[in-house]
Design a protein around this motif. Structure first.
Motif, short mmCIF file in Angstrom:
data_model
loop_
_atom_site.label_atom_id
_atom_site.label_comp_id
_atom_site.label_asym_id
_atom_site.label_seq_id
_atom_site.Cartn_x
_atom_site.Cartn_y
_atom_site.Cartn_z
N ALA A 25 0.84 -1.23 -0.13
CA ALA A 25 -0.04 0.04 0.07
C ALA A 25 0.80 1.09 -0.02
O ALA A 25 0.41 2.33 -0.77
CB ALA A 25 -0.85 0.03 1.36
N GLU A 26 1.99 1.20 0.74
CA GLU A 26 2.85 2.07 0.60
C GLU A 26 3.53 2.47 -0.51
O GLU A 26 3.69 3.81 -1.13
CB GLU A 26 3.88 2.17 1.80
CG GLU A 26 3.65 2.49 3.23
CD GLU A 26 4.68 2.14 4.23
OE1 GLU A 26 5.84 2.01 3.78
OE2 GLU A 26 4.32 1.79 5.41
N GLN A 27 3.90 1.36 -1.32
CA GLN A 27 4.36 1.53 -2.56
C GLN A 27 3.41 2.13 -3.59
O GLN A 27 3.72 2.94 -4.48
CB GLN A 27 4.86 0.32 -3.34
CG GLN A 27 6.08 -0.39 -2.47
CD GLN A 27 6.67 -1.62 -2.95
OE1 GLN A 27 5.83 -2.03 -3.77
NE2 GLN A 27 7.42 -2.32 -2.29
N GLY A 72 -11.42 -1.95 -10.76
CA GLY A 72 -11.39 -2.89 -9.82
C GLY A 72 -10.33 -3.84 -9.73
O GLY A 72 -10.22 -5.13 -9.53
N THR A 73 -9.08 -3.23 -10.43
CA THR A 73 -7.99 -4.13 -10.53
C THR A 73 -6.81 -3.63 -9.64
O THR A 73 -5.54 -4.11 -10.09
CB THR A 73 -7.46 -4.28 -12.03
OG1 THR A 73 -7.23 -3.06 -12.52
CG2 THR A 73 -8.57 -5.09 -12.91
N ASP A 74 -7.07 -2.80 -8.89
CA ASP A 74 -6.08 -2.12 -8.01
C ASP A 74 -5.77 -3.01 -6.87
O ASP A 74 -6.31 -4.02 -6.58
CB ASP A 74 -6.35 -0.61 -7.76
CG ASP A 74 -7.55 -0.65 -6.82
OD1 ASP A 74 -8.39 -1.72 -6.95
OD2 ASP A 74 -7.79 0.29 -5.94
N LEU A 75 -4.84 -2.46 -6.31
CA LEU A 75 -4.28 -3.19 -4.97
C LEU A 75 -5.20 -3.55 -3.87
O LEU A 75 -5.26 -4.55 -3.19
CB LEU A 75 -2.89 -2.48 -4.51
CG LEU A 75 -2.42 -3.36 -2.98
CD1 LEU A 75 -1.72 -4.52 -3.50
CD2 LEU A 75 -1.25 -2.18 -2.62
N SER A 76 -6.06 -2.63 -3.65
CA SER A 76 -7.13 -2.44 -2.59
C SER A 76 -8.11 -3.48 -3.01
O SER A 76 -8.80 -4.20 -2.10
CB SER A 76 -7.70 -1.50 -2.31
OG SER A 76 -8.56 -0.65 -3.46
N GLN A 77 -8.51 -3.77 -4.20
CA GLN A 77 -9.43 -4.77 -4.65
C GLN A 77 -8.72 -6.02 -4.53
O GLN A 77 -9.45 -6.91 -4.09
CB GLN A 77 -9.81 -4.40 -6.17
CG GLN A 77 -10.88 -5.42 -6.86
CD GLN A 77 -12.14 -5.58 -6.14
OE1 GLN A 77 -12.64 -4.53 -5.42
NE2 GLN A 77 -12.82 -6.62 -5.79
N GLN A 78 -7.64 -6.23 -4.79
CA GLN A 78 -6.83 -7.49 -4.76
C GLN A 78 -6.92 -8.04 -3.11
O GLN A 78 -7.33 -9.08 -2.94
CB GLN A 78 -5.26 -7.31 -5.32
CG GLN A 78 -4.90 -8.76 -5.08
CD GLN A 78 -3.28 -8.60 -5.79
OE1 GLN A 78 -3.16 -7.38 -6.38
NE2 GLN A 78 -2.65 -9.70 -5.81
#
Length: 159
Positions: free
Chosen positions: A36-38, A63-69
């Motif tokens: 998340a920091e990156q 919906g393909t970002d880190l938070s969705q993952q």
């Protein structure tokens, strides 16, 4: 151990699963925070390169970002933990001690819940995309301002 009213191996597996899930959860939380920091650094780099802000916004909205993952990974891990709890409790209460050939029946598999993933709320998605959106708005405003200043200096000459 053989005289217990339940299968001791099932209890060991149940408690082992709880412990290992806690340990893995601790380490995965650290990993997710580093990622998340990156991701935040990449978004802020959009101040220098608008394509990075556009990438962040596009991934969040699709919906393909880190938070969705992470949302998917957390939900699937909760489902896996419940799945394992049901299987281990079945082994603990239904298998005879020392029975290494115990097989579960169809009814157990049918009672296990199917994996379901509810869509994320818009507020959650906006929280991920808002910084990139405002960076893109800044780029748009600067571009428009530059265009306006340049257009004011131009002179129209008719030959």
């Amino acid at each position: 151990v053989m005289e217990l009213p339940f299968n001791f191996n099932g209890l060991v597996m149940l408690e082992s699963e709880k412990f290992s899930s806690e340990v893995y959860g601790h380490h995965y939380a650290k990993m997710w925070e580093q990622l998340a920091e990156q991701d935040r650094a990449t978004t802020l780099a959009g101040l220098c390169a608008p394509l990075l802000a556009l990438r962040t916004a596009s991934m969040a909205l699709s919906g393909t970002d880190l938070s969705q993952q992470r949302y998917f990974a957390d939900a699937s891990e909760r489902h896996r933990m419940e799945f394992m709890r049901v299987l281990n409790e079945d082994l603990m209460y239904k298998a005879k001690p020392g029975d290494h050939n115990y097989r579960v029946g169809r009814e157990l598999w049918e009672q296990l819940p199917a994996f379901q993933l509810a869509p994320r709320e818009w507020e959650s998605v906006w929280g991920e995309v808002s910084t990139a959106f405002w960076i893109l708005c800044g780029w748009f405003a600067c571009s428009f301002g530059w265009m306006w200043l340049t257009a004011r200096r131009m002179r129209l000459e008719v030959a």
